[in-house]
Write an enzyme that holds these catalytic residues in place. Sequence first.
Site, mmCIF file in Angstrom:
data_model
loop_
_atom_site.group_PDB
_atom_site.id
_atom_site.type_symbol
_atom_site.label_atom_id
_atom_site.label_comp_id
_atom_site.label_asym_id
_atom_site.label_seq_id
_atom_site.Cartn_x
_atom_site.Cartn_y
_atom_site.Cartn_z
ATOM 1 C CB SER A 144 -7.174 51.902 12.329
ATOM 2 O OG SER A 144 -6.086 51.115 11.863
ATOM 3 C CE1 TYR A 157 -8.176 52.694 6.959
ATOM 4 C CE2 TYR A 157 -6.189 52.349 8.265
ATOM 5 C CZ TYR A 157 -7.528 52.100 8.031
ATOM 6 O OH TYR A 157 -8.227 51.260 8.877
#
Length: 252
Positions: A144, A157
């Site tokens: 990501s 996250y």
Amino acid sequence: MAERSKIAIVTGAGTGVGRAICAGLLKEGYKVAMAGRRRDALEAAAGEIAVEGAQTLVVPTDVTDPASVAALFAATKKAFGRLDLLVNNAGVGSPAVPLEDVPFEQWQAVVATNLTGTFLCTQQAFRIMKDQDPRGGRIINNGSVSAYAPRPLSSPYTATKHAVLGLTKSTSLDGRAYDIACGQIDIGNAATEMTARMVEGVLQPNGTKAPEPRIDPKHVADAVVYMAGLPLDTNVLTMTVMATKMPFVGRG
């Protein structure tokens, strides 16, 4: 592509980016084992992306469970005989709450899926790829842009995606001896259910909320297909595919 069909496992395959990756691989002639938590979602996706002459194998899998992961790889090897590509795509987010208010159970759930799940699948892939003939294969991890820069209130996250980047590098290094290449696709705002809230506006580092542009997951899939199609003596270690106008470069 070689004359024989290549064999791939894609986790988180039932929706979003995983589904798009499976579609792209099938069009390139791969046989694809589609793994995910829900059989209904996997079967629906397999039907929607079916390509004439292509083969899919639906394997409901919990990537946080070592036994479930082992069963996925055993089923794939039994059905197709080998493994050329693993795409570690399965991942979850967490609610945007202050770090000090993150429930321990939420932290554990994100770590278990995003990091431990990637590790468990990589471990099983190594066991097959190092011993098969021809030897080797490729692993592509879904990182990501959060592997480089956090969003506000995203500690679980962000921490796991930073960790996945470290795992990608270790996998790339440890895989050299066995002709196993490993790279990472870092995605910025693919248009999936996980990013739906961005249309209305998400929290920015300055405390305001603003909508953010998103991109078609097909563009991510195209990048993965490119990475997967390289010979094993060539590797894309990291590739960022993002919405051009999203606030990532210069974030903060």
